[in-house]
Design an enzyme around this catalytic site. Structure first.
Site, PDB file in Angstrom:
ATOM      1  N   SER A  65       0.821  -1.209   0.000  1.00 29.85           N
ATOM      2  CA  SER A  65       0.000   0.000   0.000  1.00 29.85           C
ATOM      3  C   SER A  65       0.853   1.256   0.000  1.00 29.85           C
ATOM      4  O   SER A  65       1.967   1.273   0.532  1.00 29.85           O
ATOM      5  CB  SER A  65      -0.919   0.013   1.223  1.00 29.85           C
ATOM      6  N   LYS A  66       0.291   2.266  -0.598  1.00 29.77           N
ATOM      7  CA  LYS A  66       0.962   3.561  -0.712  1.00 29.77           C
ATOM      8  C   LYS A  66       1.341   4.096   0.673  1.00 29.77           C
ATOM      9  O   LYS A  66       2.444   4.578   0.898  1.00 29.77           O
ATOM     10  CB  LYS A  66       0.009   4.526  -1.437  1.00 29.77           C
ATOM     11  N   ARG A  67       0.395   3.976   1.587  1.00 29.14           N
ATOM     12  CA  ARG A  67       0.595   4.531   2.927  1.00 29.14           C
ATOM     13  C   ARG A  67       1.824   3.894   3.594  1.00 29.14           C
ATOM     14  O   ARG A  67       2.638   4.565   4.204  1.00 29.14           O
ATOM     15  CB  ARG A  67      -0.672   4.279   3.756  1.00 29.14           C
TER      16      ARG A  67
ATOM     17  N   GLY B 152       5.027   3.544   0.347  1.00 27.78           N
ATOM     18  CA  GLY B 152       5.448   4.731  -0.400  1.00 27.78           C
ATOM     19  C   GLY B 152       5.459   4.537  -1.903  1.00 27.78           C
ATOM     20  O   GLY B 152       4.663   3.770  -2.453  1.00 27.78           O
TER      21      GLY B 152
ATOM     22  N   TRP C 113       4.300   2.070  -7.025  1.00 28.14           N
ATOM     23  CA  TRP C 113       3.947   2.601  -8.344  1.00 28.14           C
ATOM     24  C   TRP C 113       4.890   2.134  -9.452  1.00 28.14           C
ATOM     25  O   TRP C 113       6.108   2.055  -9.259  1.00 28.14           O
ATOM     26  CB  TRP C 113       3.996   4.131  -8.328  1.00 28.14           C
TER      27      TRP C 113
END
Ligand code: GLU
Length: 444
Positions: free
Chosen positions: A210-212, A215, A219
């Site tokens: 996850s992005k949270r 980071g 992506w």
């Protein structure tokens, strides 16, 4: 038999997630291997969160990956169709305009709700098997804010219907959306597509990627900017939850089209292992043509490094990296400073372990004498080796080769002295050996 139509349906609210790359890839592979159609649908109905540049980025990223679509749909452009279906089911009493008491400021006092038939929906998911869900708990859920503002579930179903989607391949987190979407399908008279919900992508610590938490490493942009090759990313992502059932680990897009089996995708979470990506990427670097390799080294090296220096360093660089983005790191860490300027070091460091200064001076003198025989300014590492090796064997490799290498690089770790000589050329090599010799003589 209707022909297969799959879709990748990202919302343009950010960069393409690596999990999204896998959804796109599996949808693409399934369509291609069945001579079907792969559609890209941009789900941009959440006007507050969309930006046109995210759409441009998504399209460009998929193209870079080689996942080209046959059909392109922008969801917001289908608004008239959404309205038509909404009106139809309202007219048929399957949905209704509901008066609401706003609980918070800004909330609507009127929305469109779906008349839930309260039934058990059984999904035969291609990956997860049979899943039964009682929809009663969902109540009469909201499907549109107004006749012109359908919500996500409604737009997805209407679009999948009109686009003739036969297989909905998407992430596991959408499984809980499926019962609502099936109810809407049944209301508008759409056939049910085959569902295949892909397992979660997990980070090394087994938590959801996850992005949270993880980071920018979630992506695709991150891996692109770090200089990973698109074919390597495709290969790596294909193995997130699937494998060919053989020892083969390097699979081109064509191999994948031939071998991929949607029904063999695993249920359990797939771990995103960066070491594996690095290994795969190194395998793909080996497959590059010399021209492609040189071009990528140039692209990722600092601009101030000249082409001449880069050409000399290329094979040393390639030995050191997993992805081209590491080239900048190597230069930034000073790894190649000795190529760009004369090294600065303490004379004592030229002396190998048990050797003496006097012996080292002899060895440097001999190295200068031997290398002076080189016919040209350009040196092949092998030529230098042929000249120096017999002497090094006779006097002890460390004793002879360490001071040569150190005089050339001034570093505890660097390529071997022959490679260094090859990079530096005859004149600089001899000059640095002289400098080393003198500094040691001065230190006596
Ligand atoms: N737009 C949704 C998303 O980006 C996907 C919808 C779907 O695949 O059904 O998560």
């Amino acid at each position: 038999m209707t022909s297969v139509v799959t879709r990748f349906a990202p919302s343009p609210t950010g960069f393409l997630h690596m999990g999204g790359v896998r959804t796109a890839l599996f949808s693409f592979l399934y369509a291609r291997q069945n001579k079907g159609t792969f559609a890209l649908r941009i789900e941009d109905t959440d006007a507050a969160r969309n930006k046109p540049e995210w759409t441009t980025g998504l399209v460009e990223d998929l193209k870079w990956l080689g996942l080209e679509h046959n059909v392109f749909v922008i969801q917001s452009e289908r608004a008239p169709k959404h309205k038509e279906y909404l009106q139809k089911i309202i007219d048929e009493g399957k949905a209704y305009i509901s008066k609401e008491t706003p609980k918070e400021e800004g909330q609507r006092d009127e929305v469109i709700r779906f008349k839930n038939p309260n039934k058990v929906v059984v999904i035969n998911d291609l990956i997860r098997g049979e899943v039964s869900i009682d929809t009663t708990d969902l109540g009469d859920f909201i499907i549109a804010r107004s006749i012109d503002e359908p919500l996500y579930h409604f737009a997805v179903v209407a679009d999948d219907f009109d686009m003739g989607i036969t297989h909905v391949i998407r992430a596991e987190e959408h499984l809980s959306n499926t019962p609502r979407q099936i109810l809407i399908q049944e209301a508008i008279g759409a056939p049910r597509p085959v569902y295949a919900h892909l397992p979660l992508v997990l980070a090394a610590d087994k938590s959801k990627l996850s992005k949270r938490k993880h980071g920018e490493t979630v992506w695709l942009t991150y891996y692109r900017s770090r200089g990973y090759l698109s074919a390597a990313i495709i290969n790596f992502v294909a193995l997130l939850g699937w494998n060919p059932g053989t020892e083969q680990e390097i699979l081109s897009l064509d191999d994948l089209i031939a071998q991929f089996k949607l029904e063999n995708v695993q249920k359990g979470g797939a771990v995103f292992n960066v070491e594996k990506l690095d290994w795969i990427n190194r395998e793909y670097i080996k497959l590059l043509t010399p021209e492609e390799r040189t071009k990528l080294v140039r692209e990722f090296a600092p601009a101030e490094i000249s082409d001449d220096v880069l050409i000399k360093l290329e094979s040393v660089i390639i030995d050191r990296i997993s992805a081209f983005g590491e080239i900048k790191d190597l230069f930034a860490a000073g790894e190649f400073d000795y190529v760009l300027s004369e090294p600065v070091y303490e004379a004592e460091k030229l002396v190998w372990k048990a050797a003496s200064k006097e012996e080292t001076i002899e060895h440097l003198k001999k190295a200068i004498e031997l290398l002076s025989n080189l016919p040209n300014e350009a040196i092949e590492a092998n030529e230098a080796k042929e000249l120096l090796w017999p002497y090094a064997e006779e006097k002890g490799r460390g004793n002879v080769l360490w001071p040569i290498r150190y005089a050339l690089s001034g570093k505890d770790k660097s390529p071997d002295p022959f490679v260094c000589a090859g990079i530096l050329g005859k004149a600089v090599t001899l000059k640095r050996l002289e400098t080393g010799l003198q500094s040691l003589q001065n230190a006596l």
